[in-house]
Design an enzyme around this catalytic site. Sequence first.
Site, short mmCIF file in Angstrom:
data_model
loop_
_atom_site.label_atom_id
_atom_site.label_comp_id
_atom_site.label_asym_id
_atom_site.label_seq_id
_atom_site.Cartn_x
_atom_site.Cartn_y
_atom_site.Cartn_z
N ARG A 143 -1.67 6.09 -15.76
CA ARG A 143 -2.04 4.99 -14.87
C ARG A 143 -2.79 5.53 -13.66
NH1 ARG A 143 -2.32 0.33 -16.80
NH2 ARG A 143 -1.87 -0.67 -14.81
N VAL A 144 -3.82 4.85 -13.24
CA VAL A 144 -4.58 5.38 -12.11
C VAL A 144 -3.78 5.32 -10.81
CG1 VAL A 144 -6.85 5.00 -13.13
CG2 VAL A 144 -5.85 3.25 -11.67
N ASP A 145 -2.81 4.40 -10.73
CA ASP A 145 -1.94 4.38 -9.54
C ASP A 145 -1.16 5.69 -9.41
OD1 ASP A 145 -2.64 1.74 -9.70
OD2 ASP A 145 -0.66 1.03 -10.34
N ASP A 146 -0.98 6.37 -10.53
CA ASP A 146 -0.19 7.59 -10.53
C ASP A 146 -1.04 8.85 -10.38
OD1 ASP A 146 2.18 6.17 -10.97
OD2 ASP A 146 1.99 6.27 -13.14
N VAL A 147 -2.35 8.65 -10.33
CA VAL A 147 -3.26 9.80 -10.34
C VAL A 147 -2.98 10.76 -9.18
CG1 VAL A 147 -5.59 10.10 -9.38
CG2 VAL A 147 -5.31 9.33 -11.72
#
Length: 640
Positions: free
Chosen positions: A541-545
């Site tokens: 997930r890009v929120d987790d990048v």
Amino acid sequence: QTMATSSSDRRLRHVESGPGRMQRLNAVVLGESIASEEDELVFPSEGFSEQALVSSHEQYLKMYKRSIEDPAGFWSEIASEFYWKTKWGEEVFTENLDVRKGKITIEWFKGATTNVCYNALDRNIEAGNGGKIAIQWEGNEPGHDAQLTYSELLEKVCQLSNYLKDIGIRKGDAVVIYMPMLMELPIAMLACARIGAVHSVVFAGFSTESLAQRIVDCKPKAVITCNAVCRGTKVIQLKDIVDDALVESAKNGILVGACLTYENSSAMMREETKWQDGRDIWWQDVVPKYSTTCEVEWMDAEDPLFLLYTSGSTGKPKGVLHTIGGYMIYTATTFKYAFDYKPSDIYWCTADCGWITGHSYVTYGPLLNGATVVVFEGAPTYPDYGRCWDIVDKFKYVTRYSRKSLRILGSVGEPINPSAWRWLFNVVGDSRCPISDTWWQTETGGFLITPLPGAWPQKPGSATFPFFGVQPAIVDEKGNELEGECSGYLSIKNSWPGAFRTLYGDHERYETTYFKPFSGYYFSGDGCRRDKDGYYWLTGRVDDVINVSGHRIGTAEVESALVSHPQCAEAAVVGVEHEIGAFAAPDRIHWAPGLPKTRSGKIMRRILRKIASRQLDELGDTSTLADPSVVDQLIALSDF
Ligand code: WT7
């Protein structure tokens, strides 16, 4: 290094006929000496491609090209294999995915009328498959099982449909289903579909608050549940949870008139069940009295089929709405090709119907294809860790744990790291069964990026190529589409029949979340890399990048590196605020007894992030965790 075996000849032959850039690979390196994970190609085993529905990359490209150049023709040809009371008009689909051009709309087969339940059951029975097993049910206790043929399933569905109509449920009304994996769960979904009611299945592991929140949002006319369920050695009293949720909903002004309760006597007797006269009804007391035939409600293709709530990491859960026609065609087609479906197959998807996977690939996709589906009530670890293989062998009647009957394996939900992939491939599948690592979302209805198991070599950890009719784009942070080998934000350029049409009651949130980040695209929220051979690799997930000196590193990339160590079973990686440094090296590694996972097995990295940065009062909602006590253990462990 080249493997000089007869199978390496086959490898090379496939490489030569593979996609353009792969032709340059003239050697395949496997095992110990992998130069790079991108170069590891795993070919379909002997004879697999020959029997597959799509047997070469060439054949795929031909079909894919057609699906992109002429989506209307491609999909209406497939749709014509199903039953439609009345057909669609000239315009097979309309779409606007660009917020600059106005409201986001997606419509497929609008104006045509059909019924999913009819297509899944009546149509298959009329084709002569009434006596075929539709559902092969396996209970929590080994040895506790049951089965329903297509004809028997239809009868059960009709009885429930008639009952629901009798208590006043009509086309367009919502019904919440809060049940474990009993046969009655798919029966309830299909009964709703038959009469045009909109089902909203809530995973039976969810708490009172989660259930109440969903009830308040969709305002169902009825709730269907059961009194209790055994999962492993635990007994869970579902009816108590429903009772509390209904009290909670009433406080918010939502009164539910009927609570149909299945007596699951293997878990709890009815005498022990708390009861509210006038509202609660035992399924067994009423449903069997109804007629085993029930007229179908013919529905517009764009009428809603179901709502399924997906918990965003923040804010209230999103009611993902899927409509009838497109979803039906898309789940049936993706099921058929991704699992190379053959009528003689016995198919088992271990997902619960509380998730989209259980909707698309336990209930609708397989039944629309006339498949025999295994529905499993229990836990994969009960009575021991061999249960899955026990079930696999049982339904093929071969020696314990031979797994010889396995033909194809599937994976979904999180990036499968290459080490886990190799284990699944070598150990479970005896280096023989292709793995369909299917990338998709609740929102997408069905697979968007997935291997077609006979069509091209796989790369462990890559979901490979787009399904027919799907045009992925990897875009940069400004929304520019990147070409060739690249990494960025995974978006989709066009609509496909199975796409969700809105978030229930909040079209604005639908547009803001998915279509505003990059104008003209559906944004998935996932990071992705496309390698030199055109394979897609999901990076999390890009929120987790994790951002290190401006380099954006996907969680999956670091996690894959960690689990390649033989002593590491599983890893979750998060970034915390830190001084900018030139090298990306983890500051701390904690050994942990477990990771905070949702009940569907997803790691909630946002919780780890909060723990790692000691923002312990901002952990957010932890009620959807499979085991919330893991959080306390992690907090204690990371108290440095
Ligand atoms: C998210 C969607 C899809 C049904 C079950 C989960 C992740 C899903 C893969 C895969 C890498 C994957 C993505 C996606 N995901 N499948 N094969 N490889 N990541 O549905 O709860 O809506 O979650 O699951 O991050 O966005 P969901």
